[in-house]
Write an enzyme that holds these catalytic residues in place. Structure first.
Site, PDB file in Angstrom:
ATOM      1  N   ARG A   1      -6.175  -5.573   2.407  1.00  0.00           N
ATOM      2  CA  ARG A   1      -6.672  -6.322   3.571  1.00  0.00           C
ATOM      3  C   ARG A   1      -5.983  -7.690   3.655  1.00  0.00           C
ATOM      4  NH1 ARG A   1      -7.220 -10.360   1.145  1.00  0.00           N
ATOM      5  NH2 ARG A   1      -8.919 -11.259  -0.040  1.00  0.00           N
TER       6      ARG A   1
ATOM      7  N   LYS B   1       3.933   1.554  -1.104  1.00  0.00           N
ATOM      8  CA  LYS B   1       4.622   1.684  -2.387  1.00  0.00           C
ATOM      9  C   LYS B   1       3.687   2.212  -3.471  1.00  0.00           C
ATOM     10  CE  LYS B   1       8.165  -1.712  -1.407  1.00  0.00           C
ATOM     11  NZ  LYS B   1       8.818  -2.969  -1.783  1.00  0.00           N
TER      12      LYS B   1
ATOM     13  N   HIS C   1     -20.557  -8.168  -4.261  1.00  0.00           N
ATOM     14  CA  HIS C   1     -19.949  -8.879  -3.125  1.00  0.00           C
ATOM     15  C   HIS C   1     -20.893  -8.836  -1.917  1.00  0.00           C
ATOM     16  CE1 HIS C   1     -16.947  -9.755   0.033  1.00  0.00           C
ATOM     17  NE2 HIS C   1     -16.320 -10.417  -0.922  1.00  0.00           N
TER      18      HIS C   1
ATOM     19  N   LYS D   1     -12.045 -21.302   2.421  1.00  0.00           N
ATOM     20  CA  LYS D   1     -11.386 -21.570   1.143  1.00  0.00           C
ATOM     21  C   LYS D   1     -10.520 -22.840   1.194  1.00  0.00           C
ATOM     22  CE  LYS D   1     -10.403 -18.473  -2.624  1.00  0.00           C
ATOM     23  NZ  LYS D   1     -10.157 -17.076  -2.989  1.00  0.00           N
TER      24      LYS D   1
ATOM     25  N   LYS E   1      -6.915 -11.481   4.465  1.00  0.00           N
ATOM     26  CA  LYS E   1      -8.142 -12.280   4.446  1.00  0.00           C
ATOM     27  C   LYS E   1      -8.511 -12.716   5.868  1.00  0.00           C
ATOM     28  CE  LYS E   1      -9.891 -15.744   1.210  1.00  0.00           C
ATOM     29  NZ  LYS E   1     -10.498 -14.784   0.314  1.00  0.00           N
TER      30      LYS E   1
ATOM     31  N   GLU F   1      -2.309 -10.996  -3.809  1.00  0.00           N
ATOM     32  CA  GLU F   1      -3.116 -10.750  -5.007  1.00  0.00           C
ATOM     33  C   GLU F   1      -3.348  -9.245  -5.164  1.00  0.00           C
ATOM     34  OE1 GLU F   1      -6.787 -13.031  -6.721  1.00  0.00           O
ATOM     35  OE2 GLU F   1      -7.522 -11.527  -5.315  1.00  0.00           O
TER      36      GLU F   1
ATOM     37  N   LYS G   1       0.844  -1.211   0.000  1.00  0.00           N
ATOM     38  CA  LYS G   1       0.000   0.000   0.000  1.00  0.00           C
ATOM     39  C   LYS G   1       0.874   1.254   0.000  1.00  0.00           C
ATOM     40  CE  LYS G   1      -3.042  -0.072   3.305  1.00  0.00           C
ATOM     41  NZ  LYS G   1      -4.029  -0.312   4.355  1.00  0.00           N
TER      42      LYS G   1
ATOM     43  N   THR H   1     -18.197  -4.312  -5.541  1.00  0.00           N
ATOM     44  CA  THR H   1     -18.471  -4.196  -4.099  1.00  0.00           C
ATOM     45  C   THR H   1     -19.959  -4.448  -3.820  1.00  0.00           C
ATOM     46  OG1 THR H   1     -18.540  -1.799  -4.344  1.00  0.00           O
ATOM     47  CG2 THR H   1     -16.534  -2.682  -3.455  1.00  0.00           C
TER      48      THR H   1
HETATM   49  P1  0O2 Z   1     -12.834 -11.661  -0.825  1.00  0.00           P
HETATM   50  O1  0O2 Z   1     -13.868 -11.470   0.218  1.00  0.00           O
HETATM   51  O2  0O2 Z   1     -12.718 -10.467  -1.729  1.00  0.00           O
HETATM   52  O3  0O2 Z   1     -11.518 -12.118  -0.284  1.00  0.00           O
HETATM   53  P2  0O2 Z   1     -11.735 -19.123  -9.226  1.00  0.00           P
HETATM   54  O4  0O2 Z   1     -11.683 -20.410  -8.445  1.00  0.00           O
HETATM   55  O5  0O2 Z   1     -10.651 -18.977 -10.255  1.00  0.00           O
HETATM   56  O6  0O2 Z   1     -13.113 -18.783  -9.747  1.00  0.00           O
HETATM   57  P3  0O2 Z   1     -10.224 -17.772  -7.245  1.00  0.00           P
HETATM   58  O7  0O2 Z   1      -9.186 -18.799  -7.494  1.00  0.00           O
HETATM   59  O8  0O2 Z   1     -10.675 -17.579  -5.836  1.00  0.00           O
HETATM   60  O9  0O2 Z   1     -11.491 -17.973  -8.168  1.00  0.00           O
HETATM   61  O10 0O2 Z   1      -9.519 -16.474  -7.751  1.00  0.00           O
HETATM   62  P4  0O2 Z   1     -10.121 -15.209  -8.448  1.00  0.00           P
HETATM   63  O11 0O2 Z   1     -11.122 -15.526  -9.470  1.00  0.00           O
HETATM   64  O12 0O2 Z   1      -8.905 -14.476  -8.924  1.00  0.00           O
HETATM   65  O13 0O2 Z   1     -10.888 -14.431  -7.304  1.00  0.00           O
HETATM   66  C1  0O2 Z   1     -10.263 -13.979  -6.166  1.00  0.00           C
HETATM   67  C2  0O2 Z   1     -10.936 -12.709  -5.690  1.00  0.00           C
HETATM   68  O14 0O2 Z   1     -11.416 -11.924  -6.798  1.00  0.00           O
HETATM   69  C3  0O2 Z   1     -12.166 -12.924  -4.843  1.00  0.00           C
HETATM   70  O15 0O2 Z   1     -11.799 -13.178  -3.536  1.00  0.00           O
HETATM   71  C4  0O2 Z   1     -12.887 -11.583  -4.994  1.00  0.00           C
HETATM   72  O16 0O2 Z   1     -12.257 -10.564  -4.240  1.00  0.00           O
HETATM   73  C5  0O2 Z   1     -12.651 -11.292  -6.468  1.00  0.00           C
HETATM   74  N1  0O2 Z   1     -13.722 -11.875  -7.295  1.00  0.00           N
HETATM   75  C6  0O2 Z   1     -13.612 -12.910  -8.133  1.00  0.00           C
HETATM   76  N2  0O2 Z   1     -14.771 -13.170  -8.733  1.00  0.00           N
HETATM   77  C7  0O2 Z   1     -15.662 -12.260  -8.271  1.00  0.00           C
HETATM   78  C8  0O2 Z   1     -17.054 -12.003  -8.540  1.00  0.00           C
HETATM   79  O17 0O2 Z   1     -17.721 -12.674  -9.324  1.00  0.00           O
HETATM   80  N3  0O2 Z   1     -17.624 -10.968  -7.846  1.00  0.00           N
HETATM   81  C9  0O2 Z   1     -16.916 -10.206  -6.964  1.00  0.00           C
HETATM   82  N4  0O2 Z   1     -17.566  -9.215  -6.353  1.00  0.00           N
HETATM   83  N5  0O2 Z   1     -15.606 -10.440  -6.696  1.00  0.00           N
HETATM   84  C10 0O2 Z   1     -14.997 -11.447  -7.338  1.00  0.00           C
HETATM   85  P5  0O2 Z   1     -12.775 -13.932  -2.543  1.00  0.00           P
HETATM   86  O18 0O2 Z   1     -11.950 -14.812  -1.677  1.00  0.00           O
HETATM   87  O19 0O2 Z   1     -13.863 -14.615  -3.302  1.00  0.00           O
HETATM   88  O20 0O2 Z   1     -13.456 -12.805  -1.729  1.00  0.00           O
END
Ligand code: 0O2
Length: 201
Positions: free
Chosen positions: A43, A20, A152, A53, A45, A136, A18, A149
């Site tokens: 953040r 940087k 989500h 997960k 997780k 990430e 953040k 958002t």
């Molecule tokens: P949080 O609460 O943000 O930590 P996959 O298995 O490839 O479908 P993967 O491996 O979890 O998904 O990775 P991906 O797709 O890169 O997604 C990781 C994060 O991207 C998510 O974290 C979300 O922050 C965001 N994201 C991905 N897809 C969506 C979506 O459809 N809607 C929203 N709003 N965010 C998304 P987390 O752990 O799910 O949630």
């Protein structure tokens, strides 16, 4: 499991990243140039989400380090081409290594989600030496962020089972956000010129 100790290097990575990224934004300000960064958030997780997960993916608890998004930083940009400026900047950095890139902008997710994700390997200095952690970086526009958002929150409310009527609204909202980004990109130079005039006043 001592979660505080396990998550400490991730918390440090988030704070350092953040700082940087905020430094980059400030440099643009000093040089009175358009900043491709509107704002940055980060953040670690929450433990509950980590456990969900690992369970979902059958990862044993001592393998949590495999999760790519325990440390997460989000860069929100005004315009779509700013996203690619940030991506190129990250690619050229010497203080991290790119493990994976996911372009959910040209390949949106089924939900309608758009964003550019870069998984990085980031070295954190600890009292026991360097610890490499995965982080990430999500890069998206203001419009994409607005959509994501809200979606989500709805996903949380409906525990991943958003009613189909709301889902189709969300699909339409995702397309509207995409068109908003397209329209704003088309008048980007006008907007930047207007901002320069405003700041000179
Ligand atoms: P949080 O609460 O943000 O930590 P996959 O298995 O490839 O479908 P993967 O491996 O979890 O998904 O990775 P991906 O797709 O890169 O997604 C990781 C994060 O991207 C998510 O974290 C979300 O922050 C965001 N994201 C991905 N897809 C969506 C979506 O459809 N809607 C929203 N709003 N965010 C998304 P987390 O752990 O799910 O949630």
């Amino acid at each position: 499991m001592n979660w505080e100790a396990v998550l400490a290097p991730y918390a440090q990575a988030v704070e350092e990243l953040k700082i940087k990224l905020k430094g980059i934004r400030k440099q643009y300000e000093y040089e009175s140039k358009h900043s491709p960064i509107e704002f940055i958030t980060g953040r670690v997780k929450p433990v509950k989400s980590i456990l969900e997960k690992t369970e979902l993916r059958n990862i044993p608890l001592d393998g949590v380090e495999e999760l790519p998004d325990i440390a997460g930083v989000r860069v929100v940009c005004p315009f779509v081409d700013d996203i690619y400026a940030i991506v190129n900047m990250i690619r050229s950095r010497k203080d991290l290594t790119i493990a994976e890139e996911k372009d959910y902008i040209t390949h949106k997710k089924a939900s309608g989600y758009r964003s550019y994700h870069i998984i990085i390997e980031y070295p954190v200095e600890t009292i026991h030496g360097v610890k490499m952690v995965l982080a990430e970086v999500q890069i998206r526009t203001l419009a994409m962020n607005f959509w994501a958002t809200n979606e989500h929150s709805l996903n949380y409310k409906y525990k991943g089972q958003i009613p189909s009527a709301i889902q189709s609204r969300l699909q339409r909202a995702a397309e509207a956000a995409f068109r908003l980004d397209e329209e704003m990109s088309a008048i980007k130079n006008e907007v930047l010129e207007a901002k320069r005039i405003f700041h000179r006043k």
